[in-house]
Design an enzyme around this catalytic site. Structure first.
Site, mmCIF file in Angstrom:
data_model
loop_
_atom_site.group_PDB
_atom_site.id
_atom_site.type_symbol
_atom_site.label_atom_id
_atom_site.label_comp_id
_atom_site.label_asym_id
_atom_site.label_seq_id
_atom_site.Cartn_x
_atom_site.Cartn_y
_atom_site.Cartn_z
ATOM 1 N N ASP A 1 -1.152 13.818 13.633
ATOM 2 C CA ASP A 1 -1.224 15.170 13.066
ATOM 3 C C ASP A 1 -0.326 15.300 11.841
ATOM 4 O O ASP A 1 -0.724 15.884 10.823
ATOM 5 C CB ASP A 1 -0.842 16.204 14.115
ATOM 6 C CG ASP A 1 -1.832 16.252 15.277
ATOM 7 O OD1 ASP A 1 -3.022 15.945 15.043
ATOM 8 O OD2 ASP A 1 -1.413 16.567 16.403
ATOM 9 N N HIS B 1 -7.464 -5.882 0.258
ATOM 10 C CA HIS B 1 -6.307 -4.989 0.266
ATOM 11 C C HIS B 1 -5.220 -5.482 1.215
ATOM 12 O O HIS B 1 -4.031 -5.336 0.930
ATOM 13 C CB HIS B 1 -6.753 -3.582 0.659
ATOM 14 C CG HIS B 1 -5.657 -2.567 0.604
ATOM 15 N ND1 HIS B 1 -4.884 -2.359 -0.517
ATOM 16 C CD2 HIS B 1 -5.187 -1.701 1.554
ATOM 17 C CE1 HIS B 1 -3.996 -1.403 -0.268
ATOM 18 N NE2 HIS B 1 -4.162 -0.997 0.970
ATOM 19 N N SER C 1 0.836 -1.199 0.000
ATOM 20 C CA SER C 1 0.000 0.000 0.000
ATOM 21 C C SER C 1 0.879 1.260 0.000
ATOM 22 O O SER C 1 1.702 1.426 -0.891
ATOM 23 C CB SER C 1 -0.962 -0.043 1.198
ATOM 24 O OG SER C 1 -2.005 0.876 1.043
#
Length: 267
Positions: free
Chosen positions: A187, A246, A96
């Site tokens: 973040d 996936h 991925s």
């Protein structure tokens, strides 16, 4: 390659069995919100034939948190780790997001990549698709759960699929305040998300031996993406694993392991 500071990545280094000590090492790169720990059962299989290194990308696992999620930046981190471990060339496997890091590494520094294995990702830009996951992790951060059951309840407010919640829970650690806290740089990942869903870095195709493994039940490498794939990875052999989505390495672990071994043995 970029002017962003290099991150000293955490890694797992599993030596080859004695008979295979001279084989080219394999470097394994996880996907978004994953870590090297997710790959331990696979590493034990692959280390029978070669040294295997699994790493935590920046803002993931036990690696430091830092701004910058461009693929060239993450490739620089991997190259620095290879230099630290005195590895001149390695087979590189990425799943991925980690697959895009691997593709970028192969395009930007092909001399360091003996062959490339890409797991269920194409060198294309994807739509935004992690809003629920980010909201779930924010919910945990704000909720300060005392145990994993409370954490799962908080995750479930945004993510219904339990296997996804179990995967996300691998990013939780008990902190000094005795609550379950995030170990990922959430973040920084969110600020770099536009880069994460973008295309890999590098201008030239990688013309080395390449295996692309995709899940039959996944949409991440659709047939209409194959022409673009061939432009970037002209020697790519595409193999589809049945009954796999996936997370094909978790859905069909033995088939995944054996496909990787067969490819590496042929190099």
């Amino acid at each position: 390659m970029t002017d962003v500071a290099i991150v000293d990545l955490h890694f797992i280094d599993m030596p080859a069995e004695e008979a295979a000590a001279d084989a080219t090492p394999l470097v394994v790169i996880h996907g978004l919100l994953g870590s090297a720990d997710n790959w331990r059962s696979h590493l034990k299989v692959w280390q029978r034939s070669r040294r295997v290194i699994a790493l935590d990308l920046r803002n993931h696992g036990r690696s430091p948190h830092a701004e910058g999620m461009r693929y060239a930046t993450m490739a620089d981190d991997v190259i620095a780790l290879l230099d630290k471990l005195s590895i001149k060339r390695a087979h590189v496997l990425g799943h991925s997001m980690g697959g895009k890091v691997a593709i970028s590494l192969a395009r930007l520094a092909p001399e360091r990549v003996a062959s490339l294995i890409v797991a269920d990702i194409a060198p294309v830009a994807y739509d935004h698709g992690h809003d629920d996951v980010f909201a779930a992790l924010e919910n945990v951060r704000e909720g300060r759960p005392k145990n994993r059951r409370e954490a799962d309840d908080l995750l479930a407010e945004h993510v219904d699929f339990r296997p996804t919640r179990l995967f996300l829970a691998t990013n939780l650690v008990r902190n000094d305040d005795n609550v379950m806290a995030l170990r990922v740089g959430l973040d920084q990942i969110k600020r770099g998300y536009s880069d994460i869903i973008g295309v890999p870095d590098g201008e030239q195709p990688y013309d080395g031996a390449t295996l692309l493994l995709r899940g039959d039940d996944s949409h991440y490498v659709a047939d209409d993406m194959i022409p673009t794939l061939r432009e970037v990875l002209p020697r790519a052999r595409v193999v589809t694993l049945k009954n796999a989505g996936h997370w094909l390495h978790a859905d069909q672990p033995e088939a995944f392991q054996q496909a990787v071994l067969a490819f590496l043995d042929a190099q």
